[in-house]
Design a protein around this motif. Structure first.
Motif: not given
Length: 300
Positions: A136-155, A254-256
């Motif tokens: 966390a100390d290495r990251v000033r801000t975070l920008s996430l582009v068309f990505t996901t949490t990899n959690e179950p049941f996402l399309p 997917r956008p989910q």
């Protein structure tokens, strides 16, 4: 532009360092099977014009970076994928996205950068979430582009994308067949509202092939993506100012997936862009760049 190889996590990671070295650093982490050149130069130029020192690099096993030769992916990727999408379960693979997150931090170490505005796209966005949680100390801000949490049941991806992910041109394919496979894959991930010309896709595929063609690395990166399992344990720990960009017409992630990240990071701002797919169309680069520059400004 400065270019070289970072000694990172025991590997040689190819990078490009663009812009004024005195400007705030912005680390771009690219996605599955994509080389650093997948960050379009017009986008990079706008980020630099916005007052950022932009660093883009080839992930391990792709482009000009070290190849993990001899590391075999055991078992069946389709079975692994089924467990991943339904259970979010990790699997035994040669390396995971956690290892690749250490590579990214190693690039910062090599360049003597204490902290950076981190931008991750697709698989790179998954890596970026781990970086933001574990370092966390290495990251000033975070920008996430068309990505996901990899959690179950996402399309899962569309059928066309799924077939491309788990297919290939064949071991005995020649240059033309391999390039054509890449062209078809790139066509499959675009959004219908912002089509990219066949000529441009063909040109990009040919340039990528000539710069580096290493299918074994693609297999291992896919295994790393699905073998890491759910990222929720990382995502929910992120405290950096976070922005999420996702297209409503993304057939690969997917956008989910973007919505799932927003649920896990209460302070995150979600931008859903109508008709956008899983690429960087010229028409959207000004808007994408503006969002990334504005988010990075919060880290100054």
């Amino acid at each position: 532009m400065r270019a070289g190889f970072a000694d990172a996590n025991g590997l040689k990671i190819a990078y490009e360092d663009i812009g004024n070295p005195n400007d705030p650093p912005m680390l771009l982490i690219m996605g599955f099977s994509a080389q650093l050149t997948a960050w379009p130069l017009p986008l990079v130029e706008r980020l630099v014009e916005g007052g950022n020192r932009v660093i883009r690099f080839d992930n391990r096993d792709i482009g000009l970076s070290s190849k993990i030769s001899g590391a075999r992916v055991e078992g069946n990727n389709l079975v692994r994928a089924a467990q991943f999408w339904t259970l979010g379960r990790p699997a035994k693979v040669p390396y995971t996205l956690v290892d690749m997150a250490k590579d990214a931090v190693g690039v910062l170490d090599h360049l003597g950068i204490e902290s950076a505005n981190v931008v991750g796209a697709s698989m790179g966005g998954m890596i970026a979430q781990i970086v933001a949680a574990e370092h966390a100390d290495r990251v000033r801000t975070l920008s996430l582009v068309f990505t996901t949490t990899n959690e179950p049941f996402l399309p899962p991806p569309s059928a066309r994308c799924f077939n491309a992910l788990f297919g290939g041109p064949g071991a005995n394919a020649g240059r033309a067949e391999r390039i054509d496979f890449s062209v078809q894959f790139m066509k499959s991930i675009g959004g219908r509202k912002y089509p990219v010309s066949d000529a441009k896709i063909q040109e990009e595929a040919e340039k990528n092939y000539e710069r580096s063609y290493y299918p074994a690395g693609i297999v291992r990166q896919l295994a790393a993506t699905i073998g890491t399992g759910s990222l929720v344990q990382y995502t929910k720990r992120i405290k950096s100012p976070t922005v999420i960009l996702h297209g409503t017409d993304d057939p690969l992630v997917r956008p989910q997936g973007g919505k799932a990240i927003a649920r896990r990071i209460p302070h995150a701002r979600l931008h859903l862009i109508d008709g956008w797919g899983h690429n960087f169309p010229e028409e959207l680069i000004p808007d994408i760049a503006a969002i990334l520059v504005n988010n990075a400004a919060q880290g100054r």
